[in-house]
Scaffold this motif. Structure first.
Motif, short mmCIF file in Angstrom:
data_model
loop_
_atom_site.label_atom_id
_atom_site.label_comp_id
_atom_site.label_asym_id
_atom_site.label_seq_id
_atom_site.Cartn_x
_atom_site.Cartn_y
_atom_site.Cartn_z
N THR A 387 88.42 18.67 1.44
CA THR A 387 88.53 18.55 2.72
C THR A 387 87.32 19.27 3.13
O THR A 387 87.29 19.57 4.58
CB THR A 387 89.57 19.28 3.46
OG1 THR A 387 89.71 20.71 3.06
CG2 THR A 387 90.96 18.39 3.05
N MET A 388 86.17 19.74 2.36
CA MET A 388 85.22 20.39 2.69
C MET A 388 83.98 19.45 2.02
O MET A 388 84.07 18.43 1.55
CB MET A 388 85.02 21.58 2.09
CG MET A 388 85.97 22.82 2.67
SD MET A 388 85.99 24.31 2.13
CE MET A 388 86.83 24.27 0.54
N ASP A 389 82.73 20.08 2.65
CA ASP A 389 81.33 19.20 2.36
C ASP A 389 81.02 19.52 0.69
O ASP A 389 80.37 20.75 0.67
CB ASP A 389 80.31 19.54 3.19
CG ASP A 389 78.97 18.71 2.84
OD1 ASP A 389 79.08 17.91 2.00
OD2 ASP A 389 78.20 18.68 3.68
N VAL A 454 88.73 25.91 7.57
CA VAL A 454 88.70 24.35 7.22
C VAL A 454 89.48 23.78 8.53
O VAL A 454 88.92 22.62 9.04
CB VAL A 454 89.55 23.95 6.06
CG1 VAL A 454 89.76 22.39 5.69
CG2 VAL A 454 88.43 24.55 4.97
N TYR A 455 90.51 24.19 8.93
CA TYR A 455 91.37 23.52 10.01
C TYR A 455 90.58 23.70 11.24
O TYR A 455 90.39 22.99 12.12
CB TYR A 455 92.57 24.42 10.25
CG TYR A 455 93.61 24.07 9.26
CD1 TYR A 455 93.63 22.75 8.65
CD2 TYR A 455 94.78 24.80 8.84
CE1 TYR A 455 94.66 22.36 8.12
CE2 TYR A 455 95.71 24.48 7.88
CZ TYR A 455 95.61 23.12 7.23
OH TYR A 455 96.73 22.84 6.71
N THR A 457 87.29 23.69 11.61
CA THR A 457 85.98 23.22 11.89
C THR A 457 86.06 21.77 11.42
O THR A 457 85.03 20.99 11.63
CB THR A 457 84.78 23.74 10.87
OG1 THR A 457 85.54 23.71 9.39
CG2 THR A 457 84.50 25.16 11.16
N ASN A 458 87.22 21.06 10.91
CA ASN A 458 87.46 19.69 10.85
C ASN A 458 87.50 19.14 11.90
O ASN A 458 88.47 19.33 12.92
CB ASN A 458 88.85 19.69 9.74
CG ASN A 458 88.84 18.34 9.13
OD1 ASN A 458 89.47 17.21 9.86
ND2 ASN A 458 88.63 18.01 8.20
N ALA A 464 93.43 17.95 8.24
CA ALA A 464 92.25 17.88 7.62
C ALA A 464 92.37 16.81 6.38
O ALA A 464 91.35 16.24 5.90
CB ALA A 464 91.60 19.08 6.98
N CYS A 467 92.23 13.24 7.56
CA CYS A 467 91.18 12.73 8.97
C CYS A 467 89.98 11.54 8.33
O CYS A 467 89.47 11.86 7.17
CB CYS A 467 90.55 14.09 8.98
SG CYS A 467 89.29 13.92 10.47
N VAL A 476 85.17 15.28 6.91
CA VAL A 476 85.45 16.60 6.04
C VAL A 476 84.71 17.57 7.03
O VAL A 476 84.13 17.30 7.81
CB VAL A 476 84.86 16.53 4.70
CG1 VAL A 476 85.74 15.70 3.95
CG2 VAL A 476 83.38 16.39 4.63
N SER A 477 85.26 18.93 6.89
CA SER A 477 84.90 20.09 7.53
C SER A 477 83.37 20.21 6.94
O SER A 477 83.00 20.12 5.79
CB SER A 477 85.80 21.30 7.14
OG SER A 477 85.03 22.57 7.42
N ASP A 542 99.37 19.66 5.16
CA ASP A 542 98.73 19.99 6.75
C ASP A 542 99.92 20.14 7.47
O ASP A 542 100.85 19.17 7.56
CB ASP A 542 97.78 19.15 7.09
CG ASP A 542 96.57 19.14 6.26
OD1 ASP A 542 96.24 20.22 5.72
OD2 ASP A 542 95.81 18.28 6.20
#
Length: 590
Positions: A387-389, A454-455, A457-458, A464, A467, A476-477, A542
């Protein structure tokens, strides 16, 4: 006032019993020839208290067994690292291998995060229930070496079935799930038979059990401590474990992403074939302990014999009776009047070993609460990375920070531990385990903070994991995935303190003819943690993941505090328990 007097009396009796054990232990350090300690100089009581303690040289046969462990862990973790994506993520559009490519997400079955967490948790549970079966087979029928050989054959069959589930032409069909689950079950059985025996097999390559005097090249007289040597054996055994895990996980993550799951499952199987080769090569070099029969039945009879006359309708009184310092003393053969029962084919020293082994098992009862935090490594943290870059890095590569940190810090700890001993700082086994709880708690706090951001910035907020944009592409965030590093490094430190020490504690505290059984009991704590972890599956989605990490972290932190309060008196007996004299057990009547 009476309660205080009873407590003082019990404490006095416990100290008296510990002193008696220590005297017996010292009296056994004689010139008796056993082919292992011949010609050695044993320390006096004054030397035991004043001389620096060091580790002995590690035997080469232990390194050979560590290579077997390296190959097995390469195959185990090389496959496991892609399990989450294989189960959770759907097969990419038009793909017949599951490979996601540089910018896509690899996947196959598309069952979602909850199913992924549930199946991987079940696999974890299964892999650590079966060690009890492996311990029984080894102790009663085959011995450890032969059981390891059988385990390798069984696991190989499971690996082949997992490969079949990922082959093009199979991976696209619903039947892939059935082949995959059967493969997991068979591989887990082989893993369990392997795990409960490879750990004691590597440690029993070092045969000395008594403290002895040596002189260093600088002329310093030191005590060579077998307990410190076993600790080093397990530290380097764990180092080999994580070299295999690191190389397996990194290479298979990229194999999955750019080629497909069939290659990510095939390469570990090829490396796994090193296990039978090395086992065969060293077959005449290994120290092998023969099976000893059903020792567990005798241990249970001993416990039942010690229980006589200690039951009460008052549960508090019963607890006091069962935990009294003289509980095992009255069950010793020397205290028995008249003819001994036919099953009592052991001496007083074996009773002390059983008492020590049960104390170790009591310590292990706390480990499931530690493993809860460690197990987040295998599923939820991998999902969090997705869920992140990731900047083109496969999301399951991040979990390799754990073995990478272990490979760096284990040799460093091998320098730090002797330095602490030189400075008279007693960083004992139970203190290390307590530190493992603390660092496990810290890792979960780190993960909870990362999940919160994460939540935050997503684009989809608290959703997330699912998404996507209008074209179905994952959103993703913008957070860099490497901010997970802290959680993985803290988990690595917790493994050094708790997991490695747990292996050491299981081997050094078990009766000599119950090594596999006690090791199996230690590994079984992971199965209990996996079962408890199933209760957290509902939090593994989530928008509840912050709660998931937070609750697990609180459990590890509180458990660590209570654990130390419960074992601090046992910690004071560590040296005495490590140096019990050799016992005699006649298995002809078993």
């Amino acid at each position: 006032m009476v309660g205080v007097q009873d407590s003082d009396l019990a404490l006095g009796e416990e100290k008296k019993h510990a002193t008696e054990l220590e005297k017996v232990s010292r009296s056994d350090y004689s010139s008796e020839q056993d082919g292992i300690h011949d010609g050695l100089e044993f320390p006096t009581e004054e030397e035991r208290a004043t001389l620096r303690r060091v580790s002995d040289t590690l035997p080469w046969s232990a390194y050979l067994i560590a290579v077997v462990e390296l190959a097995e862990r390469f195959s185990f973790y090389g496959c496991q690292v892609v399990f989450t994506n294989f189960i959770q993520q759907p097969l990419p559009e038009g793909s017949h291998t599951g490979a996601g490519g540089a910018d896509g997400q690899s996947g196959a079955l598309g069952l979602g995060q909850q199913a992924s967490t549930g199946l991987t948790t079940f696999y974890q549970f299964w892999c650590y229930v079966t060690p009890l079966l492996g311990a029984y087979i080894a102790d009663v029928y085959l011995g450890r070496y032969n059981t390891v050989c059988v385990a390798v054959f069984v696991a190989l069959i499971g690996h082949i079935l997992i490969i079949v589930s990922a082959l093009p032409g199979v991976i696209e069909k619903e039947s892939a799930l059935g082949a995959y689950i059967i493969g997991l079950i068979i591989t887990g059985l082989g893993t369990g038979l392997f795990k409960s025996n490879i750990s004691p097999l590597v440690a029993e390559q070092y045969r000395r059990t008594k403290l002895f005097i040596s002189t260093t090249s600088r002329g310093e007289r030191v005590i060579v401590d077998p307990a410190m040597t076993i600790s080093r054996v397990y530290m380097y055994f764990y180092l080999f474990t994580n070299i295999g895990a690191l190389v397996g996980q990194i290479s298979m993550s990229y194999s999955e992403k750019y080629v497909g799951f069939w290659l990510a499952y095939t390469l570990p199987t090829v490396v796994f074939l090193l296990c039978p080769i090395v086992l065969w090569f060293g077959r005449n070099r290994y120290i092998r302990s023969p099976p000893t029969g059903s020792v567990m039945a005798t241990a249970f009879r001993l416990w039942r014999f010690a229980m006589k006359g200690r039951w009460s309708f008052n549960p508090i009184q019963t607890y006091r009776n069962l935990t009294a310092p003289d509980f095992w003393e009255n069950a010793k053969p020397s205290k028995h009047q008249g003819d001994l029962p036919s099953w009592m084919t052991f001496d007083d020293r074996w009773v002390d070993e059983v008492r020590r082994g049960l104390k170790a098992c009591a310590v292990f009862c706390w480990f499931p609460l530690y493993w809860l935090s460690y197990n987040q490594l295998n599923n939820n943290l991998t999902s969090q990375a997705a869920t992140m870059d990731t900047h083109g890095v496969p999301n399951d590569v991040l979990s390799n920070l754990d073995p990478f940190a272990l490979i760096i810090f284990i040799p460093i700890c091998d320098l730090i531990y002797p330095a602490l001993a030189r400075w008279k700082i007693n960083f004992s086994a139970l203190k290390k385990i307590t530190a493992g709880f603390a660092t496990g708690c810290a890792a979960m706090i780190w993960a909870a903070v990362v999940q919160h951001y994460v939540y935050k910035t997503n684009p989809c907020g608290y959703h997330a994991a699912t998404c996507k944009d209008a074209n179905g592409e994952a959103l993703v965030s913008p957070l860099n995935v490497w901010i997970q590093t802290g959680a993985y490094v803290l988990i690595a430190f917790s493994e050094i303190f708790a997991s490695i020490t747990g292996l050491e504690y299981a081997f050094t505290k078990a009766p000599k003819n119950m090594k596999s059984l006690v090791m199996g009991a230690f590994l079984f704590t992971s199965a209990i943690a996996a079962a408890i972890g199933e209760a957290f599956v509902s939090l593994s989605t989530d928008p509840l993941l912050v709660w998931n990490y937070g609750v697990v972290g609180c459990i590890a932190g509180v458990a660590g505090v209570v654990f130390w309060l419960c074992v601090r008196k046992l910690d004071a007996q560590e040296d005495t328990l490590n140096n019990l004299p050799d016992s005699h057990f006649d298995d002809r009547h078993q």
